[in-house]
Scaffold this motif. Structure first.
Motif, PDB file in Angstrom:
ATOM      1  N   MET A 222       0.846  -1.187   0.000  1.00 63.98           N
ATOM      2  CA  MET A 222       0.000   0.000   0.000  1.00 63.98           C
ATOM      3  C   MET A 222       0.889   1.247   0.000  1.00 63.98           C
ATOM      4  SD  MET A 222      -2.967   0.638   2.848  1.00 63.98           S
ATOM      5  CE  MET A 222      -4.023  -0.737   2.499  1.00 63.98           C
ATOM      6  N   ASN A 223       0.431   2.307  -0.637  1.00 61.98           N
ATOM      7  CA  ASN A 223       1.174   3.571  -0.593  1.00 61.98           C
ATOM      8  C   ASN A 223       0.643   4.418   0.561  1.00 61.98           C
ATOM      9  OD1 ASN A 223       2.589   2.844  -2.838  1.00 61.98           O
ATOM     10  ND2 ASN A 223       1.573   4.255  -4.240  1.00 61.98           N
ATOM     11  N   ILE A 224       1.558   4.830   1.438  1.00 59.12           N
ATOM     12  CA  ILE A 224       1.154   5.617   2.608  1.00 59.12           C
ATOM     13  C   ILE A 224       1.823   6.992   2.490  1.00 59.12           C
ATOM     14  CG2 ILE A 224       1.069   5.676   5.133  1.00 59.12           C
ATOM     15  CD1 ILE A 224       0.038   3.009   4.323  1.00 59.12           C
ATOM     16  N   GLY A 225       1.024   8.037   2.525  1.00 59.68           N
ATOM     17  CA  GLY A 225       1.554   9.408   2.516  1.00 59.68           C
ATOM     18  C   GLY A 225       1.428   9.991   3.911  1.00 59.68           C
ATOM     19  N   ILE A 226       2.544  10.404   4.480  1.00 62.52           N
ATOM     20  CA  ILE A 226       2.513  10.874   5.874  1.00 62.52           C
ATOM     21  C   ILE A 226       2.730  12.385   5.905  1.00 62.52           C
ATOM     22  CG2 ILE A 226       3.585  10.683   8.153  1.00 62.52           C
ATOM     23  CD1 ILE A 226       4.060   7.796   7.700  1.00 62.52           C
ATOM     24  N   ILE A 227       1.823  13.078   6.575  1.00 55.98           N
ATOM     25  CA  ILE A 227       1.954  14.534   6.757  1.00 55.98           C
ATOM     26  C   ILE A 227       2.454  14.741   8.185  1.00 55.98           C
ATOM     27  CG2 ILE A 227       0.790  16.764   6.664  1.00 55.98           C
ATOM     28  CD1 ILE A 227      -1.450  15.447   5.009  1.00 55.98           C
ATOM     29  N   GLY A 228       3.708  15.205   8.297  1.00 55.29           N
ATOM     30  CA  GLY A 228       4.320  15.360   9.626  1.00 55.29           C
ATOM     31  C   GLY A 228       5.346  14.262   9.841  1.00 55.29           C
ATOM     32  N   ALA A 229       6.605  14.636   9.768  1.00 48.66           N
ATOM     33  CA  ALA A 229       7.682  13.629   9.830  1.00 48.66           C
ATOM     34  C   ALA A 229       8.451  13.771  11.133  1.00 48.66           C
ATOM     35  CB  ALA A 229       8.606  13.793   8.629  1.00 48.66           C
ATOM     36  N   GLY A 230       7.715  13.925  12.214  1.00 50.95           N
ATOM     37  CA  GLY A 230       8.361  14.042  13.524  1.00 50.95           C
ATOM     38  C   GLY A 230       8.439  12.693  14.207  1.00 50.95           C
ATOM     39  N   ASN A 231       8.290  12.711  15.518  1.00 51.32           N
ATOM     40  CA  ASN A 231       8.451  11.477  16.303  1.00 51.32           C
ATOM     41  C   ASN A 231       7.466  10.389  15.862  1.00 51.32           C
ATOM     42  OD1 ASN A 231      10.462  12.573  18.073  1.00 51.32           O
ATOM     43  ND2 ASN A 231       8.847  13.799  18.996  1.00 51.32           N
TER      44      ASN A 231
ATOM     45  N   LEU B 111      14.524  16.565   6.622  1.00 51.15           N
ATOM     46  CA  LEU B 111      13.504  15.604   6.171  1.00 51.15           C
ATOM     47  C   LEU B 111      14.085  14.644   5.139  1.00 51.15           C
ATOM     48  CD1 LEU B 111      10.598  14.593   6.202  1.00 51.15           C
ATOM     49  CD2 LEU B 111      10.027  16.336   4.523  1.00 51.15           C
ATOM     50  N   ASN B 112      14.877  15.180   4.203  1.00 50.95           N
ATOM     51  CA  ASN B 112      15.499  14.318   3.182  1.00 50.95           C
ATOM     52  C   ASN B 112      16.421  13.297   3.831  1.00 50.95           C
ATOM     53  OD1 ASN B 112      14.525  15.079   0.544  1.00 50.95           O
ATOM     54  ND2 ASN B 112      15.471  17.064   0.892  1.00 50.95           N
ATOM     55  N   ALA B 113      17.215  13.743   4.817  1.00 58.88           N
ATOM     56  CA  ALA B 113      18.165  12.833   5.472  1.00 58.88           C
ATOM     57  C   ALA B 113      17.398  11.750   6.243  1.00 58.88           C
ATOM     58  CB  ALA B 113      19.074  13.622   6.412  1.00 58.88           C
TER      59      ALA B 113
ATOM     60  N   ARG C  54       6.816  -3.572   7.028  1.00 61.81           N
ATOM     61  CA  ARG C  54       5.721  -4.456   6.630  1.00 61.81           C
ATOM     62  C   ARG C  54       5.451  -4.393   5.128  1.00 61.81           C
ATOM     63  NH1 ARG C  54       3.316  -6.967  11.164  1.00 61.81           N
ATOM     64  NH2 ARG C  54       2.354  -8.151   9.487  1.00 61.81           N
ATOM     65  N   GLY C  55       6.363  -3.744   4.387  1.00 61.95           N
ATOM     66  CA  GLY C  55       6.284  -3.805   2.927  1.00 61.95           C
ATOM     67  C   GLY C  55       5.539  -2.658   2.264  1.00 61.95           C
ATOM     68  N   HIS C  56       5.139  -1.652   3.039  1.00 61.40           N
ATOM     69  CA  HIS C  56       4.444  -0.511   2.438  1.00 61.40           C
ATOM     70  C   HIS C  56       5.453   0.498   1.891  1.00 61.40           C
ATOM     71  CE1 HIS C  56       0.665  -1.955   4.043  1.00 61.40           C
ATOM     72  NE2 HIS C  56       1.233  -2.086   5.233  1.00 61.40           N
ATOM     73  N   ALA C  57       5.018   1.276   0.907  1.00 62.05           N
ATOM     74  CA  ALA C  57       5.827   2.398   0.404  1.00 62.05           C
ATOM     75  C   ALA C  57       5.345   3.663   1.110  1.00 62.05           C
ATOM     76  CB  ALA C  57       5.652   2.533  -1.097  1.00 62.05           C
ATOM     77  N   VAL C  58       6.289   4.443   1.632  1.00 63.37           N
ATOM     78  CA  VAL C  58       5.923   5.619   2.436  1.00 63.37           C
ATOM     79  C   VAL C  58       6.529   6.876   1.823  1.00 63.37           C
ATOM     80  CG1 VAL C  58       6.173   6.749   4.694  1.00 63.37           C
ATOM     81  CG2 VAL C  58       5.734   4.282   4.576  1.00 63.37           C
ATOM     82  N   MET C  59       5.702   7.926   1.731  1.00 61.08           N
ATOM     83  CA  MET C  59       6.214   9.250   1.372  1.00 61.08           C
ATOM     84  C   MET C  59       5.988  10.191   2.553  1.00 61.08           C
ATOM     85  SD  MET C  59       5.291  11.881  -1.755  1.00 61.08           S
ATOM     86  CE  MET C  59       5.897  10.828  -3.055  1.00 61.08           C
ATOM     87  N   LEU C  60       7.077  10.800   3.016  1.00 60.10           N
ATOM     88  CA  LEU C  60       7.011  11.745   4.137  1.00 60.10           C
ATOM     89  C   LEU C  60       6.884  13.172   3.619  1.00 60.10           C
ATOM     90  CD1 LEU C  60       9.834  10.239   6.373  1.00 60.10           C
ATOM     91  CD2 LEU C  60       7.441  10.461   7.035  1.00 60.10           C
ATOM     92  N   SER C  61       6.166  14.010   4.355  1.00 62.32           N
ATOM     93  CA  SER C  61       6.021  15.414   3.957  1.00 62.32           C
ATOM     94  C   SER C  61       5.845  16.298   5.186  1.00 62.32           C
ATOM     95  CB  SER C  61       4.787  15.583   3.047  1.00 62.32           C
ATOM     96  OG  SER C  61       3.593  15.425   3.789  1.00 62.32           O
ATOM     97  N   PHE C  62       6.005  17.596   4.978  1.00 60.14           N
ATOM     98  CA  PHE C  62       5.717  18.639   5.956  1.00 60.14           C
ATOM     99  C   PHE C  62       6.848  18.787   6.968  1.00 60.14           C
ATOM    100  CE2 PHE C  62       3.106  20.690   9.447  1.00 60.14           C
ATOM    101  CZ  PHE C  62       2.784  21.821   8.724  1.00 60.14           C
ATOM    102  N   SER C  63       7.684  19.766   6.703  1.00 64.78           N
ATOM    103  CA  SER C  63       8.792  20.069   7.614  1.00 64.78           C
ATOM    104  C   SER C  63       9.250  21.488   7.350  1.00 64.78           C
ATOM    105  CB  SER C  63       9.952  19.100   7.356  1.00 64.78           C
ATOM    106  OG  SER C  63      11.081  19.485   8.101  1.00 64.78           O
ATOM    107  N   LEU C  64       9.779  22.123   8.372  1.00 63.35           N
ATOM    108  CA  LEU C  64      10.388  23.441   8.179  1.00 63.35           C
ATOM    109  C   LEU C  64      11.824  23.284   7.709  1.00 63.35           C
ATOM    110  CD1 LEU C  64       9.015  25.188  11.393  1.00 63.35           C
ATOM    111  CD2 LEU C  64       8.357  25.701   9.030  1.00 63.35           C
TER     112      LEU C  64
ATOM    113  N   ALA D  58      12.265   5.926   2.964  1.00 65.84           N
ATOM    114  CA  ALA D  58      11.009   6.554   2.537  1.00 65.84           C
ATOM    115  C   ALA D  58      11.283   7.572   1.437  1.00 65.84           C
ATOM    116  CB  ALA D  58      10.348   7.251   3.731  1.00 65.84           C
ATOM    117  N   ARG D  59      10.212   7.970   0.746  1.00 71.20           N
ATOM    118  CA  ARG D  59      10.324   9.054  -0.224  1.00 71.20           C
ATOM    119  C   ARG D  59       9.971  10.354   0.466  1.00 71.20           C
ATOM    120  NH1 ARG D  59       7.615   5.717  -5.129  1.00 71.20           N
ATOM    121  NH2 ARG D  59       8.000   3.735  -4.120  1.00 71.20           N
ATOM    122  N   VAL D  60      10.231  11.462  -0.226  1.00 71.41           N
ATOM    123  CA  VAL D  60       9.892  12.787   0.313  1.00 71.41           C
ATOM    124  C   VAL D  60       9.079  13.532  -0.724  1.00 71.41           C
ATOM    125  CG1 VAL D  60      10.830  15.027   1.006  1.00 71.41           C
ATOM    126  CG2 VAL D  60      11.952  12.944   1.765  1.00 71.41           C
ATOM    127  N   GLY D  61       8.098  14.272  -0.276  1.00 74.06           N
ATOM    128  CA  GLY D  61       7.331  15.096  -1.204  1.00 74.06           C
ATOM    129  C   GLY D  61       6.713  16.271  -0.481  1.00 74.06           C
TER     130      GLY D  61
END
Ligand SMILES: NC(=O)c1ccc[n+]([C@@H]2O[C@H](COP(=O)([O-])OP(=O)(O)OC[C@H]3O[C@@H](n4cnc5c(N)ncnc54)[C@H](OP(=O)(O)O)[C@@H]3O)[C@@H](O)[C@H]2O)c1
Length: 220
Positions: free
Chosen positions: A1-10, A37-39, A22-32, A46-49
């Motif tokens: 499943m593709n999971i898009g996460i808004i907020g890449a904190g704790n 976030l890239n690191a 568990r085999g999902h693809a994750v894209m992280l987003s939302f950071s100052l 994960a991916r970043v967008g």
């Protein structure tokens, strides 16, 4: 499943760790701090967008933002085609953690549903981030119960499955309005963890008989 996460904190990164395992693809987003976030994303696989890209990428959007910046985050989704399941993991805490900014006549989850009409919102507040990032999600031999609330039964079961995959125990709590009572329970845990000395390896567990097995004569 593709999971898009808004907020890449704790919480966002803690969930990412489990979901990628568990085999999902994750894209992280939302950071100052996009460099950070890239690191972080590279470390986790994960991916970043942007927020809009993460929502577009997602079969399930996970909202993991501090309450006070949640409207800002949701204003960055752009126009979203069709309905998407949103796993709302937020708690409507005041910035100083002294209490809830909202509650009992509505809930953070219901307010988020108003801010994101494209989302089929399912509330499921995960265990503490310290647990998510630790080697074990068990407390003793037990998984933490996570109450799953939403008005769409199919969306609840999708989020419940993900809750199970992060190592918690989903409890189907029914409609989104039940989040009005789940969110204060999470606030209780915050108080116990940080003000009452219990620490962050605590969680809730619902004791119950299997449905239909209540002893004869027990009150309804
Ligand atoms: N922590 C827990 O144990 C726990 C457990 C259950 C539920 N929750 C709930 O989950 C949510 C997230 O908690 P958390 O502990 O993960 O928070 P956090 O560590 O503070 O992370 C917040 C994220 O949002 C980003 N962010 C904050 N303000 C921003 C802004 N103005 N613009 C862009 N990005 C911004 C931060 O990015 P940068 O710092 O990279 O800029 C960070 O990635 C909260 O609603 C909390 O109540 C937390």
């Amino acid at each position: 499943m593709n999971i898009g996460i808004i907020g890449a904190g704790n919480v966002g990164t803690g969930l990412t760790k489990h979901l990628i395992a568990r085999g999902h693809a994750v894209m992280l987003s939302f950071s100052l701090d996009m460099g950070k976030l890239n690191a972080t994303a590279a470390q986790l696989g994960a991916r970043v967008g942007t927020v809009a890209e993460a929502v577009q990428f997602a079969d399930v959007v996970v909202l993991a933002t501090p309450w006070n910046v949640t409207p800002d985050a949701l204003s960055q989704t752009g126009s979203v085609q069709g309905k998407k399941i949103m796993w709302d993991s937020t708690n409507a805490l005041k910035p100083d953690l002294s209490g809830l900014a909202i509650g009992t006549t509505t809930s953070g989850a219901e307010e988020i549903a108003k801010l994101a009409p494209w989302a089929t919102v399912v509330k499921a507040i995960p265990p503490f981030a310290q647990m998510l990032h630790s080697p074990s999600m068990l407390i003793g031999e037990h998984r933490s119960d996570v109450f799953v609330c939403g008005d769409d039964a199919d969306a609840r079961s999708v989020v419940a499955r993900l809750v199970g995959e992060i190592g918690a125990q989903p409890v189907d709590a029914g409609p989104l309005a039940l989040a009005r009572y789940v969110e204060p329970a999470a606030m209780l845990l915050v108080q116990l963890a940080y003000q009452r000395g219990f620490g962050a390896r605590i969680g809730l567990s619902l004791l119950h008989e299997p449905p239909g097995s209540a002893p004869q004569g027990a009150p309804a």
